[in-house]
Design a protein around this motif. Structure first.
Motif, PDB file in Angstrom:
ATOM      1  N   GLY A 216      68.778  -9.434  40.116  1.00  0.00           N
ATOM      2  CA  GLY A 216      69.240 -10.587  40.876  1.00  0.00           C
ATOM      3  C   GLY A 216      69.000 -11.919  40.188  1.00  0.00           C
ATOM      4  N   PRO A 217      68.199 -12.817  40.816  1.00  0.00           N
ATOM      5  CA  PRO A 217      68.010 -14.168  40.266  1.00  0.00           C
ATOM      6  C   PRO A 217      67.439 -14.202  38.854  1.00  0.00           C
ATOM      7  CG  PRO A 217      67.232 -14.050  42.539  1.00  0.00           C
ATOM      8  CD  PRO A 217      67.544 -12.642  42.117  1.00  0.00           C
ATOM      9  N   ALA A 218      66.700 -13.168  38.451  1.00  0.00           N
ATOM     10  CA  ALA A 218      66.144 -13.148  37.092  1.00  0.00           C
ATOM     11  C   ALA A 218      67.227 -13.083  36.032  1.00  0.00           C
ATOM     12  CB  ALA A 218      65.191 -11.967  36.938  1.00  0.00           C
ATOM     13  N   LEU A 219      68.461 -12.720  36.439  1.00  0.00           N
ATOM     14  CA  LEU A 219      69.553 -12.578  35.486  1.00  0.00           C
ATOM     15  C   LEU A 219      70.455 -13.805  35.435  1.00  0.00           C
ATOM     16  CD1 LEU A 219      70.403  -8.876  36.360  1.00  0.00           C
ATOM     17  CD2 LEU A 219      69.130  -9.719  34.381  1.00  0.00           C
ATOM     18  N   LEU A 220      70.150 -14.817  36.211  1.00  0.00           N
ATOM     19  CA  LEU A 220      70.919 -16.055  36.167  1.00  0.00           C
ATOM     20  C   LEU A 220      70.684 -16.761  34.834  1.00  0.00           C
ATOM     21  CD1 LEU A 220      70.258 -17.319  39.796  1.00  0.00           C
ATOM     22  CD2 LEU A 220      72.448 -16.497  38.871  1.00  0.00           C
ATOM     23  N   PRO A 221      71.664 -17.512  34.349  1.00  0.00           N
ATOM     24  CA  PRO A 221      71.535 -18.146  33.026  1.00  0.00           C
ATOM     25  C   PRO A 221      70.273 -18.984  32.847  1.00  0.00           C
ATOM     26  CG  PRO A 221      73.805 -18.280  33.782  1.00  0.00           C
ATOM     27  CD  PRO A 221      73.009 -17.723  34.926  1.00  0.00           C
ATOM     28  N   ASP A 222      69.911 -19.785  33.847  1.00  0.00           N
ATOM     29  CA  ASP A 222      68.731 -20.646  33.690  1.00  0.00           C
ATOM     30  C   ASP A 222      67.455 -19.828  33.551  1.00  0.00           C
ATOM     31  OD1 ASP A 222      70.363 -22.827  33.838  1.00  0.00           O
ATOM     32  OD2 ASP A 222      69.803 -23.391  35.884  1.00  0.00           O
ATOM     33  N   THR A 223      67.359 -18.724  34.318  1.00  0.00           N
ATOM     34  CA  THR A 223      66.160 -17.885  34.229  1.00  0.00           C
ATOM     35  C   THR A 223      66.099 -17.176  32.885  1.00  0.00           C
ATOM     36  OG1 THR A 223      66.324 -17.525  36.613  1.00  0.00           O
ATOM     37  CG2 THR A 223      64.809 -16.115  35.385  1.00  0.00           C
ATOM     38  N   LEU A 224      67.227 -16.660  32.421  1.00  0.00           N
ATOM     39  CA  LEU A 224      67.239 -16.006  31.112  1.00  0.00           C
ATOM     40  C   LEU A 224      66.852 -16.989  30.007  1.00  0.00           C
ATOM     41  CD1 LEU A 224      70.435 -13.761  31.314  1.00  0.00           C
ATOM     42  CD2 LEU A 224      68.048 -13.068  31.561  1.00  0.00           C
ATOM     43  N   ALA A 225      67.321 -18.224  30.116  1.00  0.00           N
ATOM     44  CA  ALA A 225      66.960 -19.232  29.112  1.00  0.00           C
ATOM     45  C   ALA A 225      65.456 -19.498  29.146  1.00  0.00           C
ATOM     46  CB  ALA A 225      67.744 -20.510  29.372  1.00  0.00           C
ATOM     47  N   ARG A 226      64.873 -19.513  30.340  1.00  0.00           N
ATOM     48  CA  ARG A 226      63.428 -19.728  30.450  1.00  0.00           C
ATOM     49  C   ARG A 226      62.652 -18.567  29.844  1.00  0.00           C
ATOM     50  NH1 ARG A 226      60.023 -18.123  34.453  1.00  0.00           N
ATOM     51  NH2 ARG A 226      61.715 -17.734  35.944  1.00  0.00           N
ATOM     52  N   LEU A 227      63.088 -17.341  30.097  1.00  0.00           N
ATOM     53  CA  LEU A 227      62.413 -16.180  29.526  1.00  0.00           C
ATOM     54  C   LEU A 227      62.528 -16.174  28.001  1.00  0.00           C
ATOM     55  CD1 LEU A 227      63.472 -13.349  32.021  1.00  0.00           C
ATOM     56  CD2 LEU A 227      61.304 -14.614  31.938  1.00  0.00           C
TER      57      LEU A 227
END
Length: 281
Positions: free
Chosen positions: A35-46
């Motif tokens: 879910g939200p972990a796969l959104l672009p902003d989260t992926l960029a943070r990871l």
């Protein structure tokens, strides 16, 4: 970036594969690869994290399905001309959509149990597309921005149930364990072109499938756009994009899986799966 989930079934934790092939625990940063972990902003943070600063997972930890809490498991049928030919099927004029139930999802190394009464359990190596940014009526030129990454899928199929028992294909595609995904979700920044990926599958060391995503009838961008006309796509949805020739149904005579065999399959850059075949449980 290679994201994954590790741990016992139903209790998987989020992880990241470092450059040395070690699994790092991401639990302090995201609750799951879902879910939200796969959104672009989260992926960029990871992607900004330093893998060496993350705790190591146990070396003997099971690798689970690379995406959790999947909402939709969408599949595209007959998407390679030579596979359509080997199954005596016409070349589709539009993508053929069917579904696997999310209860079919399994880890990449989990044992495969042949269903009770099955005599025609078959294999299919496929490129999986994992949705990151949701949407509907997505234009082809915008499709890539909606993809979180890619993974290996084994679209296992019971051919009698799929083709000889009436109705749609879904009943032969969705048995428990018939959808191993992973080992990793590889984010789009690590895959320059999803339409140039060699892919293969072996049973007991014999290579049956040896293809390349360049021979798809409908490419990844077309498929994402097309599916979004008929349903909203949401973060964590998986689209399995079809298989090249070499399935058991296409052998002369047909060849199907039997207990005691081992299936290995892979796609360049996306890792390798392996399943030991067990009898009906």
């Amino acid at each position: 970036m290679k994201l994954l989930r590790f741990g016992e079934k139903g209790a998987e934790r989020p992880g990241l594969l470092d450059e040395d092939g070690r699994v790092r625990d991401l639990s302090a940063h995201v609750p799951d690869i879902a879910g939200p972990a796969l959104l672009p902003d989260t992926l960029a943070r990871l992607a900004r994290l330093v893998p060496g600063h993350l705790p190591l997972a146990p070396v003997d930890a099971r690798i689970g399905p690379c995406v959790g809490s999947v909402g939709k498991f969408i599949c595209i049928g007959l998407n390679y001309r030579d596979h359509a030919a080997e199954t005596d099927s016409p070349i589709p004029e539009e993508p053929v959509i069917f579904n696997k139930w999310t209860s079919a999802i399994a880890g990449p190394y989990d044992d495969l149990c042949i269903p009770p009464g099955s005599t025609k359990t078959d294999w299919e190596v496929e490129l999986g597309v994992v949705i990151g940014k949701g949407g509907r009526a997505i234009a082809e030129r915008e499709a890539r921005a909606h993809i979180a990454g890619y993974c290996v899928v084994n679209d296992l199929s019971e051919r009698e149930w799929q083709l000889e028992r009436g109705g749609t294909w879904d009943k032969g595609k969705g048995y428990d364990g018939f959808g191993p995904i992973g080992p990793w979700l590889v984010t789009t920044d690590d895959i320059e072109d999803p339409q140039t990926l060699p892919m293969w599958l072996e049973v007991d060391g014999h290579r049956y499938q040896n293809g390349n995503t360049r021979t798809m009838i409908f490419g990844v961008d077309t498929i994402v756009s097309y599916c979004s006309r008929f349903m909203s796509l949401q973060p964590g949805d998986i689209i399995s994009t079809g298989t090249p020739p070499g399935v058991g149904l296409g052998q002369r005579p047909p060849v199907y899986l039997r207990p005691g065999q081992t299936v290995r399959l892979g796609i360049e850059g996306l890792g390798i799966q392996q399943q030991y075949v067990r009898g009906a449980a």
